[in-house]
Design a protein around this motif. Structure first.
Motif, PDB file in Angstrom:
ATOM      1  N   VAL A   4       0.862  -1.180   0.000  1.00  0.00           N
ATOM      2  CA  VAL A   4       0.000   0.000   0.000  1.00  0.00           C
ATOM      3  C   VAL A   4       0.896   1.225   0.000  1.00  0.00           C
ATOM      4  CG1 VAL A   4      -1.680   1.288   1.360  1.00  0.00           C
ATOM      5  CG2 VAL A   4      -1.811  -1.197   1.261  1.00  0.00           C
ATOM      6  N   VAL A   7       1.131   5.007   1.010  1.00  0.00           N
ATOM      7  CA  VAL A   7       0.458   5.870   1.976  1.00  0.00           C
ATOM      8  C   VAL A   7       0.032   7.168   1.293  1.00  0.00           C
ATOM      9  CG1 VAL A   7       0.713   7.139   4.145  1.00  0.00           C
ATOM     10  CG2 VAL A   7       1.784   4.881   3.884  1.00  0.00           C
ATOM     11  N   GLU A  19      -3.330   9.413   5.786  1.00  0.00           N
ATOM     12  CA  GLU A  19      -3.582   8.028   6.197  1.00  0.00           C
ATOM     13  C   GLU A  19      -2.774   7.701   7.448  1.00  0.00           C
ATOM     14  OE1 GLU A  19      -4.937   4.871   2.949  1.00  0.00           O
ATOM     15  OE2 GLU A  19      -2.899   5.598   2.612  1.00  0.00           O
ATOM     16  N   LEU A  24      -5.412   2.130   8.056  1.00  0.00           N
ATOM     17  CA  LEU A  24      -5.056   0.994   7.198  1.00  0.00           C
ATOM     18  C   LEU A  24      -5.474  -0.323   7.845  1.00  0.00           C
ATOM     19  CD1 LEU A  24      -1.496   2.099   6.015  1.00  0.00           C
ATOM     20  CD2 LEU A  24      -3.567   1.956   4.611  1.00  0.00           C
ATOM     21  N   GLU A  78      -9.237  -0.789   7.505  1.00  0.00           N
ATOM     22  CA  GLU A  78      -9.587  -1.243   6.152  1.00  0.00           C
ATOM     23  C   GLU A  78      -9.318  -2.735   5.998  1.00  0.00           C
ATOM     24  OE1 GLU A  78      -7.429   1.081   3.312  1.00  0.00           O
ATOM     25  OE2 GLU A  78      -8.274   2.982   4.022  1.00  0.00           O
ATOM     26  N   VAL A 105       1.017  -4.732   3.989  1.00  0.00           N
ATOM     27  CA  VAL A 105      -0.152  -4.871   4.850  1.00  0.00           C
ATOM     28  C   VAL A 105      -0.662  -6.302   4.707  1.00  0.00           C
ATOM     29  CG1 VAL A 105      -2.492  -4.023   5.279  1.00  0.00           C
ATOM     30  CG2 VAL A 105      -0.710  -2.437   4.541  1.00  0.00           C
TER      31      VAL A 105
END
Length: 110
Positions: free
Chosen positions: A57, A59, A63, A68, A71, A107
């Protein structure tokens, strides 16, 4: 006659010099070290864990790790946000929760 037979037989005794004893010792240690390394390598190959699947991911401005993680939990329906934040920090070797715009993070998928 038996006296001549006994004297005709060669008497052999093996005696190692200091250098010979050192060579034998080093050879034995080398064999033990090789066997230990071979066994260690075999045990490591059997116990390998497959890494958990991740995604990368980038950023965006504003954020946070918490966002994160939320999500990720919402997408997978598994885990809690705090543990996912910890997972993200460990995956990326982060010392703090501060993120920079454009930073790439791994992530967990689930």
């Amino acid at each position: 006659m038996s006296a001549t037979l006994q004297s005709a037989r060669p008497t052999t005794t093996v005696r190692l010099t200091r250098r010979g004893r050192l060579v034998v010792l080093l050879l034995a240690l080398g064999i033990l070290l090789s066997a230990g390394l071979w066994l260690a390598q075999a045990s490591m190959a059997d116990g390998e864990d497959t890494p958990d699947p991740t995604r990368v991911v980038v950023v965006a401005p504003g954020e946070t790790l918490w966002g994160l993680a939320q999500e990720t939990v919402a997408a997978t329906g598994e885990g809690d946000v705090a543990s996912v934040v910890t997972d993200i920090q460990e995956l990326n070797d982060l010392d703090s929760g501060a993120l920079q715009t454009g930073q790439e993070l791994r992530v967990p998928l689930g």
